[in-house]
Design a protein around this motif. Structure first.
Motif, PDB file in Angstrom:
ATOM      1  N   VAL A  38       1.627  58.468  50.458  1.00  0.00           N
ATOM      2  CA  VAL A  38       2.665  57.529  50.809  1.00  0.00           C
ATOM      3  C   VAL A  38       2.401  56.142  50.631  1.00  0.00           C
ATOM      4  O   VAL A  38       3.219  55.580  50.249  1.00  0.00           O
ATOM      5  CB  VAL A  38       2.989  58.005  52.336  1.00  0.00           C
ATOM      6  N   ASP A  39       1.086  55.785  50.394  1.00  0.00           N
ATOM      7  CA  ASP A  39       0.758  54.630  50.145  1.00  0.00           C
ATOM      8  C   ASP A  39       1.190  54.345  48.634  1.00  0.00           C
ATOM      9  O   ASP A  39       1.422  53.145  48.512  1.00  0.00           O
ATOM     10  CB  ASP A  39      -0.776  54.544  49.985  1.00  0.00           C
ATOM     11  N   ARG A  40       1.071  55.175  47.878  1.00  0.00           N
ATOM     12  CA  ARG A  40       1.507  54.908  46.459  1.00  0.00           C
ATOM     13  C   ARG A  40       3.081  54.674  46.453  1.00  0.00           C
ATOM     14  O   ARG A  40       3.629  53.796  45.482  1.00  0.00           O
ATOM     15  CB  ARG A  40       1.172  56.151  45.311  1.00  0.00           C
ATOM     16  N   VAL A  41       3.790  55.645  47.121  1.00  0.00           N
ATOM     17  CA  VAL A  41       5.246  55.263  47.343  1.00  0.00           C
ATOM     18  C   VAL A  41       5.540  54.096  47.541  1.00  0.00           C
ATOM     19  O   VAL A  41       6.559  53.192  47.118  1.00  0.00           O
ATOM     20  CB  VAL A  41       6.028  56.537  48.104  1.00  0.00           C
ATOM     21  N   PHE A  42       4.891  53.439  48.939  1.00  0.00           N
ATOM     22  CA  PHE A  42       5.138  52.200  49.324  1.00  0.00           C
ATOM     23  C   PHE A  42       4.972  51.235  48.288  1.00  0.00           C
ATOM     24  O   PHE A  42       5.607  50.135  48.197  1.00  0.00           O
ATOM     25  CB  PHE A  42       4.324  52.041  50.707  1.00  0.00           C
ATOM     26  N   THR A  43       3.761  51.294  47.608  1.00  0.00           N
ATOM     27  CA  THR A  43       3.429  50.357  46.989  1.00  0.00           C
ATOM     28  C   THR A  43       4.347  50.260  45.299  1.00  0.00           C
ATOM     29  O   THR A  43       4.562  49.011  45.157  1.00  0.00           O
ATOM     30  CB  THR A  43       2.050  50.702  46.025  1.00  0.00           C
ATOM     31  N   VAL A  44       4.679  51.101  45.156  1.00  0.00           N
ATOM     32  CA  VAL A  44       5.882  51.292  43.850  1.00  0.00           C
ATOM     33  C   VAL A  44       7.037  50.620  44.556  1.00  0.00           C
ATOM     34  O   VAL A  44       7.691  49.751  43.706  1.00  0.00           O
ATOM     35  CB  VAL A  44       5.972  52.564  43.324  1.00  0.00           C
ATOM     36  N   ALA A  45       7.488  51.020  45.758  1.00  0.00           N
ATOM     37  CA  ALA A  45       8.764  50.472  46.228  1.00  0.00           C
ATOM     38  C   ALA A  45       8.812  48.950  46.494  1.00  0.00           C
ATOM     39  O   ALA A  45       9.773  48.460  46.046  1.00  0.00           O
ATOM     40  CB  ALA A  45       9.176  51.246  47.532  1.00  0.00           C
ATOM     41  N   ALA A  46       7.648  48.554  47.063  1.00  0.00           N
ATOM     42  CA  ALA A  46       7.719  47.254  47.410  1.00  0.00           C
ATOM     43  C   ALA A  46       7.337  46.567  46.166  1.00  0.00           C
ATOM     44  O   ALA A  46       8.141  45.312  45.725  1.00  0.00           O
ATOM     45  CB  ALA A  46       6.449  46.757  48.237  1.00  0.00           C
ATOM     46  N   THR A  47       6.580  47.094  45.279  1.00  0.00           N
ATOM     47  CA  THR A  47       6.666  46.259  43.508  1.00  0.00           C
ATOM     48  C   THR A  47       8.042  46.150  43.076  1.00  0.00           C
ATOM     49  O   THR A  47       8.307  45.207  42.376  1.00  0.00           O
ATOM     50  CB  THR A  47       5.669  46.957  42.851  1.00  0.00           C
ATOM     51  N   THR A  48       8.774  47.302  43.132  1.00  0.00           N
ATOM     52  CA  THR A  48      10.021  47.226  42.449  1.00  0.00           C
ATOM     53  C   THR A  48      11.084  46.420  43.094  1.00  0.00           C
ATOM     54  O   THR A  48      11.717  45.526  42.639  1.00  0.00           O
ATOM     55  CB  THR A  48      10.537  48.647  42.402  1.00  0.00           C
ATOM     56  N   VAL A  49      11.062  46.167  44.524  1.00  0.00           N
ATOM     57  CA  VAL A  49      11.819  45.303  45.142  1.00  0.00           C
ATOM     58  C   VAL A  49      11.393  43.900  44.726  1.00  0.00           C
ATOM     59  O   VAL A  49      12.545  43.099  44.528  1.00  0.00           O
ATOM     60  CB  VAL A  49      11.950  45.317  46.817  1.00  0.00           C
ATOM     61  N   GLY A  50      10.269  43.498  44.847  1.00  0.00           N
ATOM     62  CA  GLY A  50       9.799  42.149  44.608  1.00  0.00           C
ATOM     63  C   GLY A  50      10.316  41.846  43.286  1.00  0.00           C
ATOM     64  O   GLY A  50      10.817  40.633  42.869  1.00  0.00           O
ATOM     65  N   ALA A  51       9.893  42.722  42.224  1.00  0.00           N
ATOM     66  CA  ALA A  51      10.178  42.326  40.632  1.00  0.00           C
ATOM     67  C   ALA A  51      11.756  42.335  40.644  1.00  0.00           C
ATOM     68  O   ALA A  51      12.239  41.619  39.959  1.00  0.00           O
ATOM     69  CB  ALA A  51       9.698  43.663  39.734  1.00  0.00           C
ATOM     70  N   THR A  52      12.532  42.905  41.317  1.00  0.00           N
ATOM     71  CA  THR A  52      13.997  43.069  41.398  1.00  0.00           C
ATOM     72  C   THR A  52      14.389  41.690  41.624  1.00  0.00           C
ATOM     73  O   THR A  52      15.313  40.912  40.993  1.00  0.00           O
ATOM     74  CB  THR A  52      14.736  44.174  42.030  1.00  0.00           C
ATOM     75  N   VAL A  53      13.835  41.044  42.887  1.00  0.00           N
ATOM     76  CA  VAL A  53      14.285  39.626  43.217  1.00  0.00           C
ATOM     77  C   VAL A  53      14.136  38.590  42.161  1.00  0.00           C
ATOM     78  O   VAL A  53      14.709  37.795  41.993  1.00  0.00           O
ATOM     79  CB  VAL A  53      13.555  39.551  44.737  1.00  0.00           C
TER      80      VAL A  53
ATOM     81  N   THR B 295      16.481  36.335  40.466  1.00  0.00           N
ATOM     82  CA  THR B 295      16.539  34.815  40.638  1.00  0.00           C
ATOM     83  C   THR B 295      16.161  34.182  39.255  1.00  0.00           C
ATOM     84  O   THR B 295      16.905  33.033  39.084  1.00  0.00           O
ATOM     85  CB  THR B 295      15.096  34.380  41.375  1.00  0.00           C
ATOM     86  N   GLY B 296      15.344  34.834  38.386  1.00  0.00           N
ATOM     87  CA  GLY B 296      15.296  34.329  36.990  1.00  0.00           C
ATOM     88  C   GLY B 296      16.625  34.439  36.314  1.00  0.00           C
ATOM     89  O   GLY B 296      16.810  33.402  35.444  1.00  0.00           O
ATOM     90  N   GLY B 297      17.097  35.587  36.260  1.00  0.00           N
ATOM     91  CA  GLY B 297      18.478  35.649  35.676  1.00  0.00           C
ATOM     92  C   GLY B 297      19.522  34.411  36.108  1.00  0.00           C
ATOM     93  O   GLY B 297      20.308  34.096  35.274  1.00  0.00           O
ATOM     94  N   ILE B 298      19.562  34.166  37.442  1.00  0.00           N
ATOM     95  CA  ILE B 298      20.663  33.358  37.785  1.00  0.00           C
ATOM     96  C   ILE B 298      20.062  31.791  37.212  1.00  0.00           C
ATOM     97  O   ILE B 298      21.065  31.114  36.738  1.00  0.00           O
ATOM     98  CB  ILE B 298      20.680  33.158  39.397  1.00  0.00           C
ATOM     99  N   GLY B 299      18.832  31.501  37.165  1.00  0.00           N
ATOM    100  CA  GLY B 299      18.337  30.276  36.433  1.00  0.00           C
ATOM    101  C   GLY B 299      18.855  30.332  35.107  1.00  0.00           C
ATOM    102  O   GLY B 299      19.257  29.121  34.550  1.00  0.00           O
ATOM    103  N   VAL B 300      18.433  31.243  34.411  1.00  0.00           N
ATOM    104  CA  VAL B 300      18.693  31.442  32.945  1.00  0.00           C
ATOM    105  C   VAL B 300      20.288  31.040  32.741  1.00  0.00           C
ATOM    106  O   VAL B 300      20.649  30.433  31.640  1.00  0.00           O
ATOM    107  CB  VAL B 300      18.178  32.671  32.326  1.00  0.00           C
ATOM    108  N   PHE B 301      20.985  31.797  33.540  1.00  0.00           N
ATOM    109  CA  PHE B 301      22.283  31.886  33.244  1.00  0.00           C
ATOM    110  C   PHE B 301      22.801  30.194  33.407  1.00  0.00           C
ATOM    111  O   PHE B 301      23.707  29.659  32.578  1.00  0.00           O
ATOM    112  CB  PHE B 301      23.339  32.970  34.001  1.00  0.00           C
ATOM    113  N   LEU B 302      22.398  29.758  34.464  1.00  0.00           N
ATOM    114  CA  LEU B 302      22.942  28.255  34.766  1.00  0.00           C
ATOM    115  C   LEU B 302      22.430  27.406  33.747  1.00  0.00           C
ATOM    116  O   LEU B 302      23.111  26.275  33.058  1.00  0.00           O
ATOM    117  CB  LEU B 302      22.256  28.085  36.199  1.00  0.00           C
ATOM    118  N   ALA B 303      21.054  27.593  33.213  1.00  0.00           N
ATOM    119  CA  ALA B 303      20.565  26.644  32.219  1.00  0.00           C
ATOM    120  C   ALA B 303      21.242  26.804  30.725  1.00  0.00           C
ATOM    121  O   ALA B 303      21.678  25.853  30.251  1.00  0.00           O
ATOM    122  CB  ALA B 303      19.044  27.124  32.195  1.00  0.00           C
TER     123      ALA B 303
END
Length: 335
Positions: free
Chosen positions: A25-40, A44-52
């Motif tokens: 379960v620890d590995r599932v939580f780690t992968v899920a949290a990392t995925t969500v954080g990377a997605t955010v 955010t980076g995509g919005i900045g690149v698009f506006l730039a």
């Protein structure tokens, strides 16, 4: 007869290998949290690149004058965000001047003075304010607050008009005063924005105050300190970082408010520090008001203005998050 067994030498003793890899379960939580954080971060980076990317034509065409020009006249090929940039900060600073003492007082009351029975209710009510749509605050500010804000602005002009911020091009001592000179201003918009900023700043301050070590508070009480003495010498020094971080987060929120500001202000492209005088504008209100009928060149300019606002709010919120995270160490309590 016992057999003597010599102790193993240090060279023969090897430590048991330990794995730092998460399993189950620890590995599932780690992968899920990392995925969500990377997605955010990617979004955010995509919005900045698009506006730039969309801002490149405008910045190539107008250069640095796009940030200093105060007029917005697409038909005359004159575009700049100097005035709206100043109006954005004027509205945000008025909002902070109102929201900061309210947030601090509310956070201190909930964490230190409120009875335990009503404390969860107060927390829920403050958090509920953050869920109210901005258009509701805009309507509230336009129909209910603005008439009273105009009277308050007249009083401030009459008694504090010697300061440039509270000066209005009108006679405050006239027999019949003109309310239209004191409405739809940065001051009126700042009141509505302050009510939207206050829940966020209050929540951050309250959480940091709640982490004050109870041992230090009890020690201060044992030495004869009053409740206010404990707050002044223990709680406030410990929560200094939270106060600063919550205020900066509120500033980042105030800079980007759109609908409430658009409903209240009277759009004007004048770079002026007079917050009580009618007429102002902000970057977000400019984008919302001109986006629907914008030409391709004007649309690029609006996106460039949005990119400037994106960078400003990103920097402010990042600094606020750093300050809030550092404040949880409790180092401020030693001051």
């Amino acid at each position: 007869m016992s057999t003597f067994r010599p102790e193993p030498s240090i060279a023969e003793v090897t430590p048991r290998p330990l794995s730092r890899r998460a399993t189950g379960v620890d590995r599932v939580f780690t992968v899920a949290a990392t995925t969500v954080g990377a997605t955010v971060l990617v979004i955010t980076g995509g919005i900045g690149v698009f506006l730039a990317w969309q801002s490149v034509p405008t910045l190539k065409r107008y250069g640095f004058s796009f940030f200093t020009e105060t007029s917005w006249q697409p038909e005359a090929n004159i575009l700049g965000i100097g005035a709206v940039l100043g109006g954005t900060f004027s509205i945000a600073f008025v909002a902070l001047a109102i929201a900061f003492p309210l947030s601090l007082a509310t956070a201190l009351y909930i964490s230190e003075y409120a009875p335990a029975k009503i404390r969860p209710t107060l927390v829920s009510l403050i958090d509920l304010m953050a869920a109210v749509p901005s258009i509701v605050y805009g309507l509230w500010g336009y129909f209910l607050v603005m008439p009273y804000a105009a009277e308050m602005a007249l009083w401030m002009h009459k008694h504090l008009g010697f300061l440039p911020f509270f000066k209005v091009d009108a006679d405050p001592n006239a027999a019949v005063w003109d309310p239209s000179r004191y409405v739809s201003s940065a001051f009126c918009a700042g009141i509505a924005v302050a009510m939207m900023v206050m829940p966020m700043a209050c929540a951050v301050m309250r959480e940091v105050f709640a982490q004050t070590p109870p041992g230090e508070k009890e020690a201060a009480l044992a030495l004869g300190a009053t409740r206010w003495g404990v707050i002044r010498n223990v709680v406030l020094p410990f929560g200094r970082g939270g106060i600063i971080g919550g205020t900066m987060l509120g500033l980042g929120r105030a800079l980007g408010e759109t609908i409430a500001v658009l409903l209240i202000i009277s759009p004007a492209f004048d770079l002026k520090p007079r917050v009580l005088e009618v007429g102002t504008n902000s970057i977000s209100a400019l984008i919302a008001g001109r986006f629907g009928d914008a030409s391709p060149a004007q649309l690029s300019a609006l996106l460039a203005a949005g990119f400037v606002l994106f960078v400003i709010t990103l920097v402010i919120n990042t600094l606020a998050a750093i300050v809030v995270n550092r404040s949880r160490s409790g180092a401020g309590a030693e001051a």
